[in-house]
Scaffold this motif. Sequence first.
Motif, PDB file in Angstrom:
ATOM      1  N   ARG A 174      -1.270   3.720  -9.717  1.00  0.00           N
ATOM      2  CA  ARG A 174      -0.277   4.768  -9.461  1.00  0.00           C
ATOM      3  C   ARG A 174      -0.313   5.209  -8.001  1.00  0.00           C
ATOM      4  O   ARG A 174       0.720   5.503  -7.401  1.00  0.00           O
ATOM      5  N   LEU A 175      -1.515   5.240  -7.415  1.00  0.00           N
ATOM      6  CA  LEU A 175      -1.614   5.559  -5.997  1.00  0.00           C
ATOM      7  C   LEU A 175      -0.919   4.498  -5.158  1.00  0.00           C
ATOM      8  O   LEU A 175      -0.180   4.818  -4.211  1.00  0.00           O
ATOM      9  N   ALA A 176      -1.145   3.249  -5.496  1.00  0.00           N
ATOM     10  CA  ALA A 176      -0.514   2.157  -4.748  1.00  0.00           C
ATOM     11  C   ALA A 176       1.005   2.275  -4.805  1.00  0.00           C
ATOM     12  O   ALA A 176       1.697   2.065  -3.800  1.00  0.00           O
ATOM     13  N   ALA A 177       1.528   2.648  -5.986  1.00  0.00           N
ATOM     14  CA  ALA A 177       2.974   2.824  -6.120  1.00  0.00           C
ATOM     15  C   ALA A 177       3.461   3.979  -5.251  1.00  0.00           C
ATOM     16  O   ALA A 177       4.503   3.885  -4.589  1.00  0.00           O
ATOM     17  N   ALA A 178       2.684   5.083  -5.232  1.00  0.00           N
ATOM     18  CA  ALA A 178       3.062   6.232  -4.411  1.00  0.00           C
ATOM     19  C   ALA A 178       3.071   5.867  -2.934  1.00  0.00           C
ATOM     20  O   ALA A 178       3.887   6.388  -2.154  1.00  0.00           O
ATOM     21  N   MET A 179       2.182   4.984  -2.542  1.00  0.00           N
ATOM     22  CA  MET A 179       2.097   4.553  -1.148  1.00  0.00           C
ATOM     23  C   MET A 179       3.214   3.594  -0.775  1.00  0.00           C
ATOM     24  O   MET A 179       3.359   3.231   0.406  1.00  0.00           O
TER      25      MET A 179
END
Length: 407
Positions: free
Chosen positions: A269-274
Amino acid sequence: MSTSDDETTTDRTGPLHGLRVVEVGQLLAGPFCGQLLGDLGADIVKLEDPGRGDPLRQWGRERPQGQSVWWSIVGRNKRSVTVNLRSPEGQDIARRLIADADIVVENFRPGTMERWGLGYEALRELNPGLVMVRVSGFGQDGPYAQRPGYGAIGEAMGGLRYVVGDPSTPPSRMGISIGDTLAAMFATIGALAALRERDASGRGQVVDSAIYEAVLGVMESLVPEWQLTGYQRERTGAVLPNIAPSNVYPTRDGIWMLIAANQDTVFARLAAAMGRPELATDERYATHVARGERQKELDDLIAAWTSTLDADDLEALLVEHAVPVGKIFRPVEMLADPHFRARRTITEVEHPVLGGVQMQNVFPRLSRTSGMIRWPGPALGEHTEEVLAELGMAPEEVAALRERGLA
């Protein structure tokens, strides 16, 4: 006054209402145990030396109008009775109070209470159901029992100080008296467990809470890691080795944000936010072990991204993607935060000298019988006449004790 829940509920007395606690400790470990019990409704009768009182009354960096704001918290919900425990008269008063108490809390060096005729063997003759909570640096027995044992020493010997701080500096402290408060929390748990057992047996017992053991009790797998593998945890600053990403990261407007995304699904989910969803399947970062092996590399990558955003925008974006995130709060942020306000995490208590004092509320919260703050730390000896009258002492008797410096 303040409740920890609904302001319209004024008749709450807390789950420990009806319990009598006599507190004869001073400074932090014993008094914090008393604070916790008092927050939950117990009647705390605090015995203090006439003239001096608990030294904590003088502690704290800031003392507006000569008042210790720390004392206003640790002393809250307690009735202050001045009595000289080094005198036969004072010891007699203590015995009379303890004879009808459920708990006595003390944190003197082992043997002190015995010298005053107030050891457990003597007190249980008066009160077989008494739970005696004894907090000390090294416990009630063992070769170190008689050593002075401040919280800082317990933190050092319990393993905490060695792992706190940056690896380039000597061992650091936590910035609060964590050893004392941990020992008090374990003491409180022990007291409640002993009361539960008393329901079945009718007998009291001693709760022996040592500061160094309380610290060791929260040190996770520190000991078996060394014993089984020879791995010694070291100081690692803002990170835990091999737990990544979980660190503080800079923002464009100069605010540090803590992001904890070390679980596989959360990292995705962090990777998607980035805007870098491919990172979640990249073999360099796809698993917990892989991310741990490349911890600094990954932290640098994330820091480069967070530095392009202001803190509020970063927080909103990560909340939208269900990534754990939080600002590094100081009091100013706590007092302004909407969640703190909604839950009344910080409450205002009226102080006779300082007016409204904002302080941490009662924790944990109970759904039916939550605790409450009935008053802040009292003036020295404020309740002496009241409590001694409950023992049947006439006003002139109390006045005579005061004249002799015994109350």
